[in-house]
Design an enzyme around this catalytic site. Structure first.
Site, PDB file in Angstrom:
ATOM      1  N   GLY A  99       0.837  -1.185   0.000  1.00  0.00           N
ATOM      2  CA  GLY A  99       0.000   0.000   0.000  1.00  0.00           C
ATOM      3  C   GLY A  99       0.874   1.237   0.000  1.00  0.00           C
ATOM      4  O   GLY A  99       2.098   1.167   0.191  1.00  0.00           O
ATOM      5  N   TYR A 100       0.224   2.378  -0.205  1.00  0.00           N
ATOM      6  CA  TYR A 100       0.944   3.650  -0.335  1.00  0.00           C
ATOM      7  C   TYR A 100       0.505   4.626   0.750  1.00  0.00           C
ATOM      8  O   TYR A 100      -0.680   4.737   1.048  1.00  0.00           O
ATOM      9  CB  TYR A 100       0.708   4.247  -1.728  1.00  0.00           C
ATOM     10  CG  TYR A 100       1.387   3.423  -2.789  1.00  0.00           C
ATOM     11  CD1 TYR A 100       2.690   3.714  -3.172  1.00  0.00           C
ATOM     12  CD2 TYR A 100       0.758   2.326  -3.356  1.00  0.00           C
ATOM     13  CE1 TYR A 100       3.344   2.941  -4.116  1.00  0.00           C
ATOM     14  CE2 TYR A 100       1.402   1.541  -4.299  1.00  0.00           C
ATOM     15  CZ  TYR A 100       2.692   1.854  -4.673  1.00  0.00           C
ATOM     16  OH  TYR A 100       3.344   1.081  -5.593  1.00  0.00           O
TER      17      TYR A 100
END
Length: 169
Positions: free
Chosen positions: A29-30
């Site tokens: 994820g970011y």
């Protein structure tokens, strides 16, 4: 400073499967989204990745094309899980298949979840002009199409793409 020189391709067929040396399961994820980069508010993506029983924090400069600055640091797995809970956009889930062809090790990412159905091959090069042997299963190059970047897939997954986008146009 780390530099990544990478080219990304679609695949013609599944013939590569017979040559898989190893498969790694990944979830990532970011901590920022594509709009923060597109607006210029930030100049790098910040990614958290769980990879089998390992975890990493990755920072990659926002540049279209082959060459980007890249920094990667190991993380404790529990810290990575906590950071994944803080991420924006969708989670990227994929299986990375490692396939050796010629002098290079190809990374073939087979996406799951909201990006199921997308399969791309990546090759890392030492130089932007480095020649490499093209496997028969290699399709069109999509290196310059931002929608194939993992950060973009977290914001707008493959399941939302039009037929033209899915065909590489």
């Amino acid at each position: 400073m780390g530099v990544e020189i990478e080219r990304k391709f679609l695949l013609r067929d599944g013939c590569w499967r017979d040559a898989v040396e190893r498969t790694v399961v990944m979830a990532q994820g970011y901590l920022n989204d594509a709009s923060s980069l597109d607006s210029g508010a930030q100049r790098a993506s910040v990614r958290v990745r769980l990879q089998d029983d390992l975890a990493f924090l990755n920072i990659k400069s926002r540049e279209v094309g082959l060459r980007r600055q890249e920094f990667e640091y190991p993380l404790p797995v529990d810290d990575a899980r906590a950071l994944l809970a803080l991420c924006v956009g969708g989670r990227i889930e994929k299986r990375r298949h490692l396939v050796r062809h010629g002098a290079h090790l190809w990374e073939i990412d087979e996406f799951d979840g909201d990006n199921a159905g997308l399969v791309v091959a990546e090759i890392e090069l030492a130089d932007e002009h480095e020649a490499f042997e093209r496997p028969d299963w290699l399709g069109d190059e999509v290196t310059d199409l931002q929608r194939y970047y993992n950060l973009a897939l977290a914001d707008r997954p493959y399941r939302e793409w039009s037929g033209d986008e899915r065909s590489g146009r």
